[in-house]
Motif scaffolding. Structure first.
Motif, PDB file in Angstrom:
ATOM      1  N   LYS A 639      -4.915  22.344 -37.827  1.00 23.74           N
ATOM      2  CA  LYS A 639      -5.418  22.797 -36.526  1.00 23.74           C
ATOM      3  C   LYS A 639      -6.442  21.819 -35.962  1.00 23.74           C
ATOM      4  CE  LYS A 639      -7.125  26.871 -34.090  1.00 23.74           C
ATOM      5  NZ  LYS A 639      -7.465  28.321 -34.191  1.00 23.74           N
ATOM      6  N   THR A 640      -7.415  21.435 -36.760  1.00 29.96           N
ATOM      7  CA  THR A 640      -8.427  20.496 -36.265  1.00 29.96           C
ATOM      8  C   THR A 640      -7.828  19.103 -36.091  1.00 29.96           C
ATOM      9  OG1 THR A 640      -9.210  20.126 -38.537  1.00 29.96           O
ATOM     10  CG2 THR A 640     -10.379  21.769 -37.229  1.00 29.96           C
ATOM     11  N   ALA A 641      -6.866  18.741 -36.967  1.00 31.68           N
ATOM     12  CA  ALA A 641      -6.226  17.425 -36.835  1.00 31.68           C
ATOM     13  C   ALA A 641      -5.408  17.359 -35.553  1.00 31.68           C
ATOM     14  CB  ALA A 641      -5.339  17.153 -38.051  1.00 31.68           C
ATOM     15  N   GLU A 642      -4.665  18.411 -35.257  1.00 27.19           N
ATOM     16  CA  GLU A 642      -3.888  18.437 -34.017  1.00 27.19           C
ATOM     17  C   GLU A 642      -4.816  18.351 -32.808  1.00 27.19           C
ATOM     18  OE1 GLU A 642      -0.451  21.203 -31.914  1.00 27.19           O
ATOM     19  OE2 GLU A 642      -2.120  22.178 -32.943  1.00 27.19           O
ATOM     20  N   GLN A 644      -7.648  16.854 -32.653  1.00 25.08           N
ATOM     21  CA  GLN A 644      -8.104  15.471 -32.513  1.00 25.08           C
ATOM     22  C   GLN A 644      -7.055  14.592 -31.846  1.00 25.08           C
ATOM     23  OE1 GLN A 644     -11.246  13.832 -33.263  1.00 25.08           O
ATOM     24  NE2 GLN A 644     -11.472  15.976 -32.773  1.00 25.08           N
ATOM     25  N   VAL A 645      -5.802  14.739 -32.259  1.00 19.60           N
ATOM     26  CA  VAL A 645      -4.743  13.917 -31.675  1.00 19.60           C
ATOM     27  C   VAL A 645      -4.535  14.284 -30.210  1.00 19.60           C
ATOM     28  CG1 VAL A 645      -2.321  13.238 -31.820  1.00 19.60           C
ATOM     29  CG2 VAL A 645      -3.643  13.582 -33.914  1.00 19.60           C
ATOM     30  N   LEU A 646      -4.559  15.573 -29.897  1.00 22.81           N
ATOM     31  CA  LEU A 646      -4.427  15.996 -28.498  1.00 22.81           C
ATOM     32  C   LEU A 646      -5.557  15.425 -27.646  1.00 22.81           C
ATOM     33  CD1 LEU A 646      -3.403  19.750 -28.896  1.00 22.81           C
ATOM     34  CD2 LEU A 646      -1.975  17.907 -28.015  1.00 22.81           C
ATOM     35  N   GLY A 647      -6.787  15.453 -28.193  1.00 20.55           N
ATOM     36  CA  GLY A 647      -7.915  14.873 -27.464  1.00 20.55           C
ATOM     37  C   GLY A 647      -7.718  13.397 -27.215  1.00 20.55           C
ATOM     38  N   GLY A 648      -7.184  12.685 -28.215  1.00 18.25           N
ATOM     39  CA  GLY A 648      -6.902  11.265 -28.033  1.00 18.25           C
ATOM     40  C   GLY A 648      -5.822  11.024 -26.994  1.00 18.25           C
ATOM     41  N   PRO A 681      -9.529  13.192 -16.361  1.00  7.87           N
ATOM     42  CA  PRO A 681      -8.517  14.228 -16.124  1.00  7.87           C
ATOM     43  C   PRO A 681      -9.136  15.617 -16.039  1.00  7.87           C
ATOM     44  CG  PRO A 681      -7.912  12.798 -17.970  1.00  7.87           C
ATOM     45  CD  PRO A 681      -9.328  12.499 -17.634  1.00  7.87           C
ATOM     46  N   VAL A 682      -8.515  16.453 -15.237  1.00  5.37           N
ATOM     47  CA  VAL A 682      -8.863  17.865 -15.184  1.00  5.37           C
ATOM     48  C   VAL A 682      -7.647  18.650 -15.672  1.00  5.37           C
ATOM     49  CG1 VAL A 682     -10.522  17.555 -13.318  1.00  5.37           C
ATOM     50  CG2 VAL A 682      -8.135  18.018 -12.761  1.00  5.37           C
ATOM     51  N   HIS A 683      -7.764  19.970 -15.723  1.00  8.29           N
ATOM     52  CA  HIS A 683      -6.668  20.792 -16.252  1.00  8.29           C
ATOM     53  C   HIS A 683      -5.356  20.543 -15.515  1.00  8.29           C
ATOM     54  CE1 HIS A 683      -8.993  23.042 -19.135  1.00  8.29           C
ATOM     55  NE2 HIS A 683      -9.872  23.385 -18.227  1.00  8.29           N
ATOM     56  N   ALA A 684      -5.435  20.326 -14.234  1.00  3.91           N
ATOM     57  CA  ALA A 684      -4.215  20.134 -13.437  1.00  3.91           C
ATOM     58  C   ALA A 684      -3.479  18.843 -13.797  1.00  3.91           C
ATOM     59  CB  ALA A 684      -4.557  20.139 -11.949  1.00  3.91           C
ATOM     60  N   ASP A 685      -4.162  17.924 -14.466  1.00  4.49           N
ATOM     61  CA  ASP A 685      -3.541  16.649 -14.846  1.00  4.49           C
ATOM     62  C   ASP A 685      -2.824  16.727 -16.190  1.00  4.49           C
ATOM     63  OD1 ASP A 685      -4.533  15.048 -12.624  1.00  4.49           O
ATOM     64  OD2 ASP A 685      -6.510  15.292 -13.532  1.00  4.49           O
ATOM     65  N   ILE A 686      -3.078  17.778 -16.959  1.00  4.19           N
ATOM     66  CA  ILE A 686      -2.574  17.857 -18.329  1.00  4.19           C
ATOM     67  C   ILE A 686      -1.511  18.949 -18.419  1.00  4.19           C
ATOM     68  CG2 ILE A 686      -3.193  18.163 -20.752  1.00  4.19           C
ATOM     69  CD1 ILE A 686      -4.402  15.670 -19.360  1.00  4.19           C
ATOM     70  N   HIS A 687      -0.337  18.554 -18.887  1.00  4.44           N
ATOM     71  CA  HIS A 687       0.778  19.502 -18.968  1.00  4.44           C
ATOM     72  C   HIS A 687       1.197  19.688 -20.429  1.00  4.44           C
ATOM     73  CE1 HIS A 687       1.016  19.739 -14.634  1.00  4.44           C
ATOM     74  NE2 HIS A 687       1.024  18.412 -14.564  1.00  4.44           N
ATOM     75  N   ASP A 688       2.434  19.422 -20.741  1.00  5.96           N
ATOM     76  CA  ASP A 688       2.991  19.724 -22.054  1.00  5.96           C
ATOM     77  C   ASP A 688       2.719  18.574 -23.023  1.00  5.96           C
ATOM     78  OD1 ASP A 688       4.456  20.572 -24.204  1.00  5.96           O
ATOM     79  OD2 ASP A 688       6.417  20.235 -23.282  1.00  5.96           O
ATOM     80  N   LEU A 689       1.762  18.770 -23.923  1.00  8.51           N
ATOM     81  CA  LEU A 689       1.448  17.770 -24.946  1.00  8.51           C
ATOM     82  C   LEU A 689       1.781  18.348 -26.321  1.00  8.51           C
ATOM     83  CD1 LEU A 689      -2.037  16.401 -23.760  1.00  8.51           C
ATOM     84  CD2 LEU A 689       0.251  15.637 -23.095  1.00  8.51           C
ATOM     85  N   GLN A 690       2.473  17.570 -27.128  1.00  7.14           N
ATOM     86  CA  GLN A 690       2.864  18.021 -28.460  1.00  7.14           C
ATOM     87  C   GLN A 690       2.445  16.993 -29.503  1.00  7.14           C
ATOM     88  OE1 GLN A 690       6.947  19.526 -28.902  1.00  7.14           O
ATOM     89  NE2 GLN A 690       7.137  19.446 -26.673  1.00  7.14           N
ATOM     90  N   LEU A 704      -7.597  11.890 -52.371  1.00  6.58           N
ATOM     91  CA  LEU A 704      -7.121  13.006 -51.553  1.00  6.58           C
ATOM     92  C   LEU A 704      -5.960  12.609 -50.654  1.00  6.58           C
ATOM     93  CD1 LEU A 704     -10.603  14.486 -50.598  1.00  6.58           C
ATOM     94  CD2 LEU A 704      -8.862  15.660 -51.947  1.00  6.58           C
ATOM     95  N   GLY A 705      -5.692  11.313 -50.561  1.00  3.10           N
ATOM     96  CA  GLY A 705      -4.593  10.845 -49.716  1.00  3.10           C
ATOM     97  C   GLY A 705      -4.869  10.962 -48.231  1.00  3.10           C
ATOM     98  N   ILE A 706      -6.152  10.921 -47.839  1.00  6.52           N
ATOM     99  CA  ILE A 706      -6.558  11.159 -46.458  1.00  6.52           C
ATOM    100  C   ILE A 706      -6.555   9.870 -45.647  1.00  6.52           C
ATOM    101  CG2 ILE A 706      -8.497  11.850 -44.977  1.00  6.52           C
ATOM    102  CD1 ILE A 706      -9.383  13.704 -47.257  1.00  6.52           C
ATOM    103  N   LYS A 707      -6.006   9.932 -44.449  1.00  4.68           N
ATOM    104  CA  LYS A 707      -6.178   8.903 -43.426  1.00  4.68           C
ATOM    105  C   LYS A 707      -6.741   9.601 -42.182  1.00  4.68           C
ATOM    106  CE  LYS A 707      -2.166   6.092 -44.831  1.00  4.68           C
ATOM    107  NZ  LYS A 707      -0.877   5.513 -44.348  1.00  4.68           N
ATOM    108  N   GLY A 708      -7.628   8.950 -41.474  1.00  7.49           N
ATOM    109  CA  GLY A 708      -8.261   9.579 -40.317  1.00  7.49           C
ATOM    110  C   GLY A 708      -7.338   9.670 -39.113  1.00  7.49           C
ATOM    111  N   VAL A 709      -7.569  10.672 -38.255  1.00 11.25           N
ATOM    112  CA  VAL A 709      -6.744  10.858 -37.051  1.00 11.25           C
ATOM    113  C   VAL A 709      -7.567  10.814 -35.770  1.00 11.25           C
ATOM    114  CG1 VAL A 709      -4.972  12.182 -38.255  1.00 11.25           C
ATOM    115  CG2 VAL A 709      -6.901  13.391 -37.217  1.00 11.25           C
ATOM    116  N   GLY A 710      -8.859  10.469 -35.864  1.00  8.66           N
ATOM    117  CA  GLY A 710      -9.713  10.505 -34.683  1.00  8.66           C
ATOM    118  C   GLY A 710      -9.298   9.548 -33.586  1.00  8.66           C
TER     119      GLY A 710
END
Length: 744
Positions: A639-642, A644-648, A681-690, A704-710
């Motif tokens: 959830k937090t990783a997704e 981060q990627v969405l924010g990027g 961007p504002v809300h109107a600029d952002i649509h379907d992001l996956q 732990l096999g961790i790579k960062g996603v920030g």
């Protein structure tokens, strides 16, 4: 065996309720008795000298306590800040209020301290300053012939220079079946986090300070304050439990920290200094950069020649650099390469890391150049990248520790519906809108450095963890708690992760997508050592059944130590803690093995797919949908990783279409220093992001096999958008952000 079920589970942020209810306190919100307020006065010219600052009239205003300028600045113990900042580039760190010299527009020239913020701000507007103006230069494009190689320093460890040339680029390029020759540029971008920079200093007497600072590194700010003002490290505590966005802007100590500490020590009072929104444009930015690429490929589609040159802006006093040109040969195995990175010193403040520094800049040029070659070859852009796929980082001839990028291409394309794309530019329409599909590759380093953590078993059977690490809103608090709970076999509510104070075990600045790998590894080591101590204490219990049991024969589950082959034989952590005469605790370090860590290339990868609509008459671009497939090792919290990627991804949309600070070179001033004219961007600029995570096993990067996603979410979006715009319109745009008039 520890309960690993906690790893990979989606959990809400543990501090989420505090943030959404307004209960979380930020640096400028801490209460203090007898608090004074400081307001920074900025220069209104770009280069020259201060002839005079008239403060007499202002000193007479009610509520004014002190005005500090270069003329009456209290002395500092060490005014060479060079090694007082973990993130300082080579050169001479800017020293606020050092002298009468003005080096850039907006330079802090005074701090006014009053009994209210409003009075300090009012007085700042009244101050009268006379300047002696000097010639200045702020235009990268007009000065590009003055570029030079950057100086090397400690920063080169995390920002290595371009690799040396390989093969014979010119010959290979001239003999290529297809080739491109393109010049790219992007404008200045400034940090605009929700929380503006603020510092609240509590003067505790005898030069002891407790400081609430907006920072990405409590220990970095502590080192800065102690070294600059000649204080003992133990007498300076920097606290930052909540940070309202940073992403690079808080890596370096900012001016308000210096001003607040100076005023507090001088007056022996509690002082708060806050920067307003317009002052945020004076503390660092993503530098404008010009890039030149020349890529060549043979008739089979194999890239055989790569030239990538970048020229970026820096200040006159520091050599700020980014990793801009190193990416292409890490991704695509050409045998002939020529990579160059230069800088141009200008009369501006030093640029500053901004999310995916260098990566989001360089990958735009690389991936648009690859798209150009694919069209010349009449080859599908995904197929073209698969044709040039390699498990080796050709620039260093090292094998990747793991690389599931191929799966990102294939799964991402399938889920996005890439096969529905008509390859001919300007061939897809929806009403009066031109429809375009574009894709690009993303890449970012997967690093880790030294970190420490402390683990303590409480009498209640719960565990406290401690680390000085900050959480800039990325979910660090929650993820570290999950890691500890998994290692100790506890419920998440039975672990308390304490963080955000320099009084806690060492943590580096939070940035570079290395925090979870760094501090998560330290938490794991601390938990492993704590388990050994708990087991040792359990063996000493009078009724212990573990006297002849070895450590690898037990497991930790549900608050108990149990025999693996007979789980009826067990002792609760609470009972073990209660029976122990001394607290059971451990403090441990974790860092990569210097003998083996450099033997493999380490990276996180992504494949980005975008659909745009472009109004045929108005040239307005709309991102209808986008998908990013990411291979980033073990995902601790999806959830937090997704998030981060969405924010990027949103930041990538912003970089491609919105963000730009306009500098009027006649005056050397930024013209749009506000959120009304600095477009995001504002809300109107952002649509379907996956977001699609591709599973990746990698125990080389860390246990732990961790790579960062920030950062990975942002690097591939600008080129994917640019490529989609070309597919929609048939026009190649090389400048970011894309202005709609270029499409009319």
């Amino acid at each position: 065996m520890a309960d690993k079920g906690m790893i990979g589970q989606a959990h809400d942020r543990l501090e989420g309720a505090l943030k959404v209810t307004g209960s979380a306190k930020y640096a400028g919100e801490y209460d203090a008795d007898d608090l004074l307020f400081g307001y920074v006065v900025n220069s209104t010219m770009t280069r020259g000298k201060i002839k005079s600052i008239n403060v007499d009239e202002i000193k007479a205003l009610p509520g004014i306590v002190e005005i500090i300028t270069h003329e009456n600045r209290p002395s500092t113990a060490w005014f060479d800040f060079k090694y007082a900042d973990m993130d300082a580039p080579p050169g001479t760190v800017f020293k606020p209020l050092k002298d009468k010299e003005i080096r850039y527009d907006g330079q802090p020239i005074a701090v006014i301290v009053a009994d209210s913020f409003e009075m300090a701000r009012f007085a700042a507007k009244k101050i009268k300053v006379e300047y002696e103006k000097e010639a200045f230069e702020t235009d990268l494009h007009s000065q590009i012939d003055q570029s030079r190689e950057p100086k090397k320093g400690l920063a080169s460890l995390l920002k290595p220079p371009p690799p040396k040339p390989k093969g014979d680029f010119e010959k290979a390029y001239q003999n290529s079946f297809v080739k491109n020759d393109s010049t790219f540029s992007h404008g200045t971008e400034h940090h605009n986090p929700m929380e503006m920079f603020a510092t609240t200093v509590l003067y505790l007497g005898k030069d002891k300070l407790k400081i609430y600072d907006k920072t990405q590194g409590t220990i970095n700010s502590q080192m800065y304050v102690a070294n600059v003002f000649g204080l003992k490290m133990k007498n300076v505590e920097v606290v930052a439990p909540f940070v309202g966005g940073a992403f690079g802007s808080g890596l370096r100590p900012q001016h308000q920290l210096f001003m607040a500490v100076m005023a507090s020590l001088h007056l022996k009072r509690n002082v708060r200094v806050t920067l307003d929104r317009s002052q945020m444009y004076m503390i660092g930015h993503r530098p404008p950069t010009v890039q030149h690429t020349k890529f060549g490929a043979d008739k089979d589609g194999k890239v055989n020649a790569i030239f990538h040159e970048a020229t970026g802006e820096t200040s006159q006093f520091e050599d700020y650099v980014e990793i801009v040109v190193n990416w292409a040969n890490m991704l695509y195995p050409a045998d002939n390469t020529l990579l160059k990175h230069k800088i141009v010193p200008l009369d501006v403040y030093s640029p500053l890391d901004m999310r995916a520094p260098g990566g989001s800049t360089g990958m735009h040029a690389v991936e648009v150049s690859m798209d150009e070659l694919a069209y010349q070859l009449k080859m599908d852009p995904v197929e073209f990248r698969l044709k040039n796929y390699s498990e080796i980082d050709k620039s260093s001839d090292k094998e990747f520790s793991s690389k599931e990028l191929k799966e990102c291409y294939l799964r991402g394309a399938k889920q996005f519906g890439w096969e529905k794309r008509d390859p001919e530019p300007r061939s897809m329409k929806r009403g009066n809108k031109l429809v375009g599909y574009g894709m690009a590759t993303g890449m970012w380093d997967a690093n880790r450095i030294l970190g420490r953590a402390e683990a303590i078993l409480n009498k209640t059977g719960t565990v406290d963890l401690k680390s000085a690490v900050t959480d800039i809103g990325v979910g660090t608090y929650t993820v570290m708690t999950q890691i500890a709970a998994a290692e100790l076999g506890l419920k998440i509510e039975e672990v308390q992760f304490n963080y955000g104070s320099s009084a806690m075990p060492f943590a580096p600045i939070q940035g570079g997508s290395f925090t979870t790998a760094t501090i998560g590894s330290a938490v794991k080591v601390a938990c492993d050592e704590l388990k050994k101590k708990i087991f040792k204490a359990a063996k000493k219990l009078p009724e212990s059944s573990f006297s002849n049991v070895k450590f690898d024969e037990v497991t930790f589950e549900n608050g108990f130590v149990l025999l693996k082959n007979n789980k009826d034989i067990k002792f609760s952590l609470k009972k073990i803690a209660e029976a122990s005469e001394k607290p059971i605790k451990t403090k441990n370090s974790s860092m990569p093995n210097p003998l083996t860590y450099g033997k493999k290339a380490r990276a996180v990868h992504s494949a980005v797919f975008v659909e745009v609509e472009v109004d045929e008459e108005l040239g307005v671009i709309e991102i209808k949908r986008a998908l990013t497939a990411v291979a980033a090792g073990q995902i601790i919290n999806p959830k937090t990783a997704e998030s981060q990627v969405l924010g990027g991804m949103i930041w990538g949309i912003s970089k491609a279409l919105h963000e730009e600070t306009i500098l009027d070179h006649q005056f050397g001033k930024y013209m749009n220093k506000n959120l009304a004219e600095y477009h995001i961007p504002v809300h109107a600029d952002i649509h379907d992001l996956q977001v699609l995570f591709v599973h990746e096993e990698d125990k080389f990067v860390n246990d732990l096999g961790i790579k960062g996603v920030g950062e990975i979410g942002g690097v591939g979006m600008p080129p994917a958008i640019t490529n989609a715009v070309f597919h929609a319109t048939g026009k190649r745009i090389y400048n970011l952000p894309i202005h709609f008039d270029e499409l009319i």
